[in-house]
Design an enzyme around this catalytic site. Structure first.
Site, mmCIF file in Angstrom:
data_model
loop_
_atom_site.group_PDB
_atom_site.id
_atom_site.type_symbol
_atom_site.label_atom_id
_atom_site.label_comp_id
_atom_site.label_asym_id
_atom_site.label_seq_id
_atom_site.Cartn_x
_atom_site.Cartn_y
_atom_site.Cartn_z
ATOM 1 N N ASP A 485 67.548 -2.686 13.240
ATOM 2 C CA ASP A 485 68.866 -3.308 13.072
ATOM 3 C C ASP A 485 68.669 -4.697 12.492
ATOM 4 O O ASP A 485 68.201 -5.608 13.181
ATOM 5 C CB ASP A 485 69.566 -3.356 14.445
ATOM 6 C CG ASP A 485 70.996 -3.853 14.332
ATOM 7 O OD1 ASP A 485 71.368 -4.433 13.293
ATOM 8 O OD2 ASP A 485 71.756 -3.645 15.320
ATOM 9 N N HIS A 486 69.026 -4.832 11.238
ATOM 10 C CA HIS A 486 68.728 -6.084 10.536
ATOM 11 C C HIS A 486 69.569 -7.254 11.047
ATOM 12 O O HIS A 486 69.307 -8.408 10.746
ATOM 13 C CB HIS A 486 68.957 -5.886 9.036
ATOM 14 C CG HIS A 486 68.111 -6.763 8.167
ATOM 15 N ND1 HIS A 486 67.325 -7.792 8.656
ATOM 16 C CD2 HIS A 486 67.904 -6.766 6.821
ATOM 17 C CE1 HIS A 486 66.698 -8.394 7.661
ATOM 18 N NE2 HIS A 486 67.022 -7.795 6.530
ATOM 19 N N ARG A 487 70.577 -6.960 11.837
ATOM 20 C CA ARG A 487 71.338 -8.055 12.442
ATOM 21 C C ARG A 487 70.478 -8.793 13.459
ATOM 22 O O ARG A 487 70.637 -9.974 13.693
ATOM 23 C CB ARG A 487 72.583 -7.505 13.170
ATOM 24 C CG ARG A 487 73.602 -6.842 12.256
ATOM 25 C CD ARG A 487 74.744 -6.273 13.065
ATOM 26 N NE ARG A 487 74.270 -5.292 14.053
ATOM 27 C CZ ARG A 487 75.015 -4.762 15.012
ATOM 28 N NH1 ARG A 487 76.282 -5.106 15.118
ATOM 29 N NH2 ARG A 487 74.506 -3.887 15.853
#
Lengths: 514, 482
Positions: A485-487
Site C-alpha cells: 500500500d503506497h499510502r
C-alpha cells in the site's frame, strides 16, 4: 407443536447467506444437529444444523435465495408432541405474513415499522404514487421503508419486481392461499400467461398476436404514437372498425407496445438463465465470485498498489528442506517451502512494522499490529480463498506446515469456517504451482502488503567463490513479487523488506535465530 | 348531418375554456394530441372573467383604499377617493391580460380554438353553433371529449338575475358605481368576500343567511375572526333567514325575508324581515352547466343535481368522454378543475395519470383570509387517526404585527404516531399563500418534525407555520406549549 427456526449467524457477524441447497425436504424426519441446508456466507460454505428433533413442516426459501440472518428459515413439527392447532395458527405465517417471508411487495425489512393507517390512507409523495400506477402496484399493500413508514420510490420498485417474479414463478410452498395473498390485485392472471408464453420463446405474448393487416385506419396522433413506440400500426390488434376498415385507437397501440416490451423483457430474462443463446452462457454474478470481486475492487480502488519484483537464490533452502523433509515425514508432516517463507516473512515483518500495519480510514489512524497472522492464499474450485494461520511468530516450522496444510485442505473442500478466513495481517500467495514468474498480487485489504512467490526453478547464476572467482552455476531460484500500500509504504521500504525476506531465504540458517 | 355543415375530426375535443378546459387542452397539446377547444363566450371561463380574478382584483383594490384611509395607527392620515369606474377598468385590464394570455398559450401549444356552443350529436360527434342565427354550425368528430362547461350562479325563486337590482356575483363585480346599500343573500365564501369589498367601499351591507353562521363547512374558530372583522366593517348579519321576494320601494328596493324552516316552526308569528337597499346580491351557490350539452345524445349520465359523475381518471360513464372542473362536481374550485383537466389529458394520451391528491387546498379572500388544506381535527378523528394539533396565533408573529394584521392563527393537524401532517387551517394575513406549504407537506408525507426543522426566514408570516408545528411537538419557542 410448530417450531420456527430462523437462519442463525453462521459466521461471525454475517448478515446474509446464499441458500446453496436444502439437505431435507418437507415431511422429512430430522434429528437435532442433522445438517438441513448448505448456506454460503462470505467465503465459506456452511452446513446449517437442525436445532431440534422433528418433522420438516415448511421450507421458507428456495435454493439460490439470499437469506438474511434472523429471517424465518424453516418450520418444524416438533417430534413427540401433537400438532397444536392454535399454536400452529399463531406460528404459521398466513396472509400478509406469509407474503412477507416469501419476498412479497410488502417485505421491505424486518424492522420496518408498522403504521396503522386508517381508511387505506397511504403516505407517499405524488411522484411515488404515479410510479405505483405505472408499475401497477397497489400502495395500500405496501409497508413503507421511509421515515415513519412513508412509502418510497424504492419500495414501489421493489414491489414491482416482486410482482414480476410472482407472475413468473410457481409459488414456492405450493400453498394456494398464501400465493393468492401475494398476488397483487393489479397484476392480472394473463400476466402469468404472457410470461409463460415468452418463456416458450415467442416474440409476442400469447393472446397479443400481430394483426398483420394491409391497411389500418387511425388518427394522426395515434400513428405518431405508434411511431414513437416503434410499433407497426398494421400489426396492432383491434376489434374496432370504421367504414368497414380496422380502426386502431391510442389505447390499442399502448397496449400492444406494452405487450411487446414485456415480451422483450421476458426474452432478456430467459437469455439470462443460460438456456438460450448458443454462443454465450450467463450466470448470476453472486456468491463467492461476487464476494471476491467486491474485495478486489475495494482493495484496488482504495489502496494505491506498488509491486516490487526480485529473484532470490534459494539453493541452500532447497538443500535444507531436503534434509528436514524425512524428519518431518516421520511425524506425518509433509514439509513444503511455505513454512520457511512464512518464517522469513514474519522475521522481516518484525523489522518493518509498517508492512504488518493497516490504515484505519475511518479514524484516520495507522494501526500497527504486534501479532502476526499470515494469510495463505489458496486457489479452490470456488475461487480464491485466504485461510489464516494465526500467531505465526509463535509457531514452529512443523506446526506452521501442518496447520497451513490443514487450512488449505479445508478451504479446497469448502469446509472451512468463516472465522478461519478472517484476521490476517499479511498475506502470502504462491503463484508457482501453476506457472509463471512474476505477478501483481492485489492486497488483501486492509493489509499493507502481500507477497507472491513463484516456482523454484533451476537457473544459471553467476557465483563468486571465497577466492573471488566467478563462475556460472545452475542454482535454484525463486521469484518474489511484493505488492504494498503506497499510502503507507514507500518504494525504498518495500525493496528493503523484500531484501530482508530474500536474506532469510538465501540463508535459511538465520531462521534458527527466530 | 345537416347539409352544408363542415365536418372535421380531432383527437380530443374540449368543451369550455375555463381553468379546467384550457388546462386540459394545453396539456393534451403538449402530449402531441390533436386538440380542439370550444368556448362559447370568453377564454378563461368564470374564474378569469367573472370570478376569482376580478373578485381578487377588487378585493385588493378596496383593501388598498381602505387601509390607506385607516392607517392612523401607523401615523398615516389619508382620505382616499375611490373612482369605481377606474377601479373596475383596472380590474378589466387584468382580466384581459390574463384571458388573452390563455388564448396565446392555447395556440402556442397547437390547440385549435373554436368559438361557439357545443351540443352532443352522438357519442363521437358534437355540433358547434357559432353565435346567432345565420352564423352557421359545424360538426366535429372526436376520439375523446372533455366536458369542462363549469357552473353558473344558482337563482332563487323571485330573484331573477334578469332584473336590474338583482345581482349575481358576476354583475356585482362589474358595477360601475358603488351602491349605497346592499343586501347580500348567502354568507358563503362568495357572499362574505363581496360583503367585505362593498363594506370597505362604504356600502351599507346586510347579510342574510339561512343557516346560523357564516361560511358553512368551516370550523367555528376560523369563522370567528372573519365575522368579527365584518362586523367591525359595518356588515349587519341576519341568520336563520331566507330571502323570499323583493319589490321596488322608494328609490330602491325592499327585500323580504322569511325565517328558515326550522326557525319558522319555532316561531309561529313568522319573524320575517324587510330590508331596504339599493341592490340585492344573491350568492347561494353554483349549479353545473350540463343542461345545454344534449348529453343524452352521447349517452352521458348526470346525477340528480346535473353533475357529471366521473371516476378517478375523470371518465364519465361513457369511457371516452371525460368531465372536469365544476361540471364534474365538488370540489368546485378552479385549481381542482385545472388538476382534473391535466389528469384527463394525460389519461387520454395514455399516461398513468389519476386524480390522486391527498389534500385539496381552499382559500377564502375574506378579511382576514382563510386557507385550509387536508383534514380538520374532527375529520382526522372520524377517519380513525389520533390527531395531535399545534397552533400559533399571529399575535405572536413579529411580521404579522408589522403588517397591522395580527388576527388569526395557524393550526396544524397531524397523526400522532409518526407525526405525518394531515391537515392545516389558517385564518389571518396571507392565509391563502401560507397554506401552500402545508399542502406540499401533506402530499410529500412530511412530518411535524420535518416542518419544524425547516428553517423559515425571519421575519415572515411563514414562520408561524414552523411555530405551529413546534407547538404540536411541544417545543414551540414563541408561544406557551399546550
Amino acid at each position: 407443536m410448530v417450531r420456527e427456526f430462523k437462519l442463525p449467524d453462521v459466521g461471525e457477524g454475517v448478515a446474509e447467506g446464499e441458500l446453496v441447497s436444502w439437505l431435507v425436504e418437507e415431511g422429512d424426519e430430522v434429528t437435532e444437529d442433522q445438517p438441513i441446508a448448505e448456506v454460503e456466507t462470505d467465503k465459506a460454505l456452511v452446513e446449517v444444523p437442525s436445532p431440534v428433533n422433528g418433522t420438516v413442516r415448511e421450507l421458507h426459501w428456495e435454493e439460490g435465495d439470499v437469506v438474511p440472518v434472523g429471517d424465518l428459515f424453516i418450520t418444524y413439527d416438533v417430534e413427540g408432541e401433537a400438532p397444536d392447532e392454535a399454536a400452529a395458527a399463531d406460528a404459521e405465517p398466513t396472509g400478509d405474513e406469509a407474503a412477507e417471508t416469501e419476498g412479497s411487495p410488502g417485505a421491505t425489512g424486518a424492522d420496518a415499522e408498522e403504521v396503522a393507517t386508517p381508511e387505506g390512507r397511504v403516505f407517499a409523495p405524488p411522484r411515488v404514487r404515479r410510479l405505483a400506477r405505472e408499475e401497477g402496484v397497489d400502495l395500500a399493500q405496501l409497508e413503507g421503508s421511509g421515515p415513519g413508514g412513508r412509502i418510497t420510490e424504492g419500495d414501489v420498485r421493489a414491489a414491482a419486481e416482486g410482482q414480476e417474479a410472482a407472475a413468473g414463478a410457481e409459488p414456492a410452498t405450493g400453498e394456494a392461499d398464501a400465493a393468492t395473498d401475494v398476488e397483487p390485485e393489479a397484476e392480472p392472471a394473463d400476466a402469468v400467461a404472457e410470461a409463460e408464453g415468452t418463456t416458450a420463446g415467442t416474440a409476442v405474448p400469447a393472446g397479443v398476436e400481430p394483426a398483420d393487416r394491409d391497411r389500418t385506419l387511425a388518427a394522426p396522433a395515434t400513428r405518431r404514437l405508434a411511431q414513437e413506440e416503434g410499433v407497426d400500426i398494421d400489426e396492432v390488434p383491434t376489434d374496432e372498425e370504421r367504414d368497414g376498415e380496422a380502426f386502431v385507437t391510442p389505447e390499442a397501440v399502448q397496449e400492444y407496445a406494452e405487450a411487446q416490451r414485456r415480451a422483450q423483457e421476458a426474452d432478456v430474462a430467459t437469455v439470462a438463465t443460460g438456456e438460450t443463446g448458443p454462443r454465450e452462457r450467463r450466470e448470476p454474478f453472486k456468491g463467492v465470485r461476487r464476494t471476491i470481486a467486491e474485495a478486489m475492487e475495494r482493495s484496488k480502488y482504495t489502496a494505491p498498489h506498488v509491486t516490487h519484483h526480485d529473484e532470490v537464490d534459494v539453493t541452500k533452502l532447497v538443500e535444507t528442506r531436503e534434509q528436514l523433509k524425512p524428519l518431518a515425514e516421520e511425524q506425518g508432516i509433509r514439509l513444503t517451502y511455505m513454512p520457511f517463507i512464512m518464517k522469513a516473512v514474519v522475521a522481516s515483518l518484525k523489522e518493518f512494522p509498517e508492512m504488518n500495519a493497516m490504515i484505519d480510514d475511518e479514524n484516520e489512524e495507522i494501526v500497527y499490529r504486534n501479532y502476526y497472522n499470515l494469510g495463505v492464499a489458496a486457489a479452490t474450485d470456488a475461487g480464491l480463498m485466504v485461510p489464516v494461520v494465526e500467531d505465526a511468530d509463535r509457531k514452529g516450522m512443523l506446526q506452521l506446515s501442518s496447520e497451513t496444510d490443514e487450512l488449505v485442505t479445508k478451504a479446497r473442500e469448502r469446509t472451512i469456517s468463516p472465522d478461519e478466513l478472517r484476521g490476517s495481517t499479511f498475506t502470502i500467495t504462491n503463484i508457482g504451482g501453476i506457472g509463471g514468474e512474476y505477478a501483481t498480487p492485489v492486497l488483501n485489504y486492509p493489509e499493507a502488503g502481500i507477497l507472491a512467490v513463484g516456482e523454484i526453478k533451476r537457473k544459471p547464476r553467476v557465483v563468486t567463490d571465497e577466492d573471488g572467482t566467478e563462475s556460472i552455476e545452475p542454482r535454484s531460484v525463486m521469484t518474489l513479487s511484493l505488492s504494498f500500500d503506497h499510502r503507507l509504504i514507500d518504494g525504498a521500504e518495500g525493496a528493503s523488506f523484500t531484501n530482508k525476506v530474500m536474506e532469510y531465504l538465501e540463508h535459511p540458517e538465520l531462521l534458527l535465530l527466530e | 348531418m345537416v347539409v352544408g355543415d363542415i365536418s372535421t375530426g380531432t383527437d380530443v375535443l374540449v368543451i369550455g375554456a375555463g381553468p379546467a378546459g384550457y388546462v386540459a387542452a394545453i396539456r393534451a397539446g403538449q402530449l402531441d394530441l390533436d386538440v380542439t377547444l370550444v368556448e362559447k363566450e370568453a377564454y378563461g371561463g368564470t374564474c378569469l372573467n367573472h370570478g376569482c380574478i376580478p373578485s381578487k382584483a377588487l378585493i385588493t383594490a378596496t383593501n388598498v383604499a381602505h387601509e390607506a384611509g385607516h392607517a392612523e395607527e401607523m401615523g398615516i392620515h389619508a382620505d382616499p377617493a375611490v373612482d369605481m369606474a377606474g377601479m373596475v377598468g383596472w380590474k378589466d385590464d387584468v382580466v384581459t391580460q390574463l384571458t388573452s394570455g390563455v388564448e396565446k398559450l392555447c395556440k402556442a401549444n397547437g390547440v385549435n380554438l373554436l368559438e361557439g356552443t357545443a351540443h352532443f350529436a352522438d357519442e363521437h360527434t358534437v355540433r358547434v353553433s357559432h353565435g346567432g342565427e345565420g352564423q352557421g354550425s359545424e360538426s366535429i368528430e372526436f376520439e375523446h371529449a372533455i366536458v369542462a362547461t363549469g357552473s353558473r350562479p344558482i337563482e332563487i325563486p323571485n330573484f331573477s338575475y334578469e332584473d336590474d337590482p338583482v345581482l349575481s356575483s358576476r354583475e356585482a363585480l362589474a358595477l360601475e358605481s358603488i351602491p349605497e346599500s346592499l343586501v347580500v343573500v348567502g354568507a358563503g365564501y362568495i357572499g362574505m368576500e363581496l360583503a367585505g369589498v362593498f363594506a370597505k367601499l362604504g356600502t351599507e351591507v346586510t347579510v342574510i343567511e339561512m343557516l346560523e353562521d357564516i361560511l358553512p363547512g368551516y370550523e367555528a374558530d376560523l369563522k370567528r375572526p372573519v365575522k368579527k372583522r365584518a362586523k367591525e366593517l359595518g356588515v349587519d348579519f341576519h341568520f336563520g333567514q331566507t330571502a323570499s321576494e323583493w319589490h321596488e320601494h322608494g328609490d330602491g328596493i325592499r327585500v323580504v325575508t322569511e325565517p328558515a324552516e326550522a326557525e319558522a316552526e319555532a316561531e309561529a308569528d313568522g319573524g320575517g324581515l324587510e330590508l331596504d337597499a339599493e341592490k340585492v346580491l344573491v350568492a347561494v351557490g353554483r349549479a353545473p352547466v350540463s343542461d345545454t350539452l344534449d348529453l343524452e345524445a352521447a349517452g352521458v349520465e348526470t346525477d340528480d343535481r346535473g353533475f357529471l359523475e366521473t371516476d378517478d381518471r375523470g371518465r364519465t360513464n361513457v369511457e371516452h368522454i371525460f368531465a372536469v372542473g365544476d361540471v364534474a362536481g365538488e370540489p368546485m374550485l378552479a385549481h381542482a378543475g385545472s388538476y382534473e383537466g391535466q389528469v384527463a389529458a394525460e389519461v387520454i394520451a395514455g399516461e398513468p395519470s389519476a386524480i390522486d391528491y391527498q389534500a385539496m387546498p381552499a382559500a377564502v379572500f375574506t378579511e382576514p383570509e382563510i386557507g385550509t388544506v387536508g383534514l380538520t381535527e374532527a375529520e382526522a378523528e372520524e377517519q380513525g387517526f389520533e390527531p395531535v394539533v399545534g397552533k400559533f396565533p399571529f399575535m405572536a408573529s413579529g411580521r404579522a404585527l408589522t403588517t397591522g394584521h395580527a388576527d388569526g392563527f395557524v393550526k396544524i393537524v397531524a397523526e400522532e404516531e409518526a407525526g405525518f401532517v394531515l391537515g392545516a387551517q389558517i385564518v389571518g394575513p396571507e392565509a391563502s399563500e401560507l397554506i401552500a406549504e402545508l399542502g406540499l407537506a401533506i402530499e410529500l408525507g412530511a412530518t411535524l418534525e420535518d416542518v419544524a426543522a425547516t428553517v423559515h426566514a425571519h421575519p415572515t408570516l411563514a414562520e408561524s407555520v414552523m411555530e405551529a408545528a413546534e407547538n404540536a411537538l411541544g417545543h414551540a419557542i414563541h408561544t406557551l406549549n399546550r
